[in-house]
Design a protein around this motif. Structure first.
Motif, PDB file in Angstrom:
ATOM      1  N   ALA A 196      36.239  41.970  43.233  1.00 26.29           N
ATOM      2  CA  ALA A 196      35.433  41.288  42.337  1.00 26.29           C
ATOM      3  C   ALA A 196      35.522  41.781  40.946  1.00 26.29           C
ATOM      4  CB  ALA A 196      33.951  41.064  42.637  1.00 26.29           C
ATOM      5  N   MET A 197      35.838  42.916  40.651  1.00 28.19           N
ATOM      6  CA  MET A 197      35.871  43.590  39.384  1.00 28.19           C
ATOM      7  C   MET A 197      37.383  43.374  38.765  1.00 28.19           C
ATOM      8  SD  MET A 197      33.963  47.400  39.621  1.00 28.19           S
ATOM      9  CE  MET A 197      34.646  48.034  38.269  1.00 28.19           C
ATOM     10  N   LYS A 238      40.467  37.687  34.580  1.00 28.40           N
ATOM     11  CA  LYS A 238      40.272  36.444  33.694  1.00 28.40           C
ATOM     12  C   LYS A 238      39.688  36.653  32.352  1.00 28.40           C
ATOM     13  CE  LYS A 238      38.391  34.124  37.852  1.00 28.40           C
ATOM     14  NZ  LYS A 238      37.505  33.434  38.555  1.00 28.40           N
ATOM     15  N   GLY A 239      39.639  38.187  31.824  1.00 27.41           N
ATOM     16  CA  GLY A 239      38.985  38.471  30.624  1.00 27.41           C
ATOM     17  C   GLY A 239      37.789  38.768  30.621  1.00 27.41           C
ATOM     18  N   GLU A 240      36.896  38.585  31.562  1.00 28.67           N
ATOM     19  CA  GLU A 240      35.375  38.730  31.539  1.00 28.67           C
ATOM     20  C   GLU A 240      34.982  40.161  31.304  1.00 28.67           C
ATOM     21  OE1 GLU A 240      33.828  36.480  34.765  1.00 28.67           O
ATOM     22  OE2 GLU A 240      35.167  34.959  34.454  1.00 28.67           O
TER      23      GLU A 240
END
Length: 181
Positions: free
Chosen positions: A165-166, A172-174
């Protein structure tokens, strides 16, 4: 019967019964020859044998073997049934055969030094065979072992899913703040 003939029969019994750990003793008097042949054929198909014995010579032949306690059962007309995977399987087959042959009389059995009376043959037939007992032990051992492995790997799976998840958020650049609930 002459002594050489008795010695020959005793030696034959020693060869047949010497390595056995169990047998069922029956009385087959009164069974019609066709029924007797059908029973023997059925047992033979499962590698089980029926041997009508001369009691005194059979007692002498098994005196120093695992069947030594069978002496008490060898009275009157006697036939020993043995072979198959175990004496438990022999008892199971004979119980099934006896349902159709009312003349078949159980005298008893011996299994690894334990003597069973005529009324205990059905109880003996319900014992697990060696293979069944080993399978039960393996199930008992593997049950908790499987749970332990599952518990040990579940933590690793949780960490792997968090890392995945990380990775997805970073791709995605989040920003990674808190993952999970």
């Amino acid at each position: 019967m002459s002594k050489p003939i008795k010695n020959l029969i005793t030696e034959t019994y020693r060869r047949k019964f010497g390595d056995l750990t169990g047998a069922v003793v029956i009385d087959i008097r009164g069974i019609k020859s066709n029924d007797n042949n059908a029973m023997r054929t059925r047992l033979s198909g499962k590698q089980m044998r029926v041997t009508v014995v001369k009691n005194s010579l059979a007692k002498k032949a098994v005196a120093d073997t695992d069947l030594a306690g069978i002496d008490a059962l060898l009275e009157g007309a006697s036939a020993m049934v043995y072979g198959g995977e175990s004496v438990v399987n022999v008892a199971r087959e004979l119980i099934d055969i006896a349902k159709g042959l009312k003349q078949l009389e159980f005298k008893g059995a011996i299994m690894e030094g334990i003597l069973f009376g005529p009324n205990q043959i059905e109880e003996l037939s319900k014992y697990p065979t060696r293979e069944e007992a080993q399978a039960q032990v393996i199930q008992v051992i593997l049950g908790p072992a499987g749970q332990l492995i599952s518990a040990a790997t579940s933590a690793g799976n949780n960490i792997a899913s968090i890392l995945k998840a990380m990775e997805e958020k970073l791709e995605k650049g989040e920003a990674i703040t808190k993952i999970g609930a």
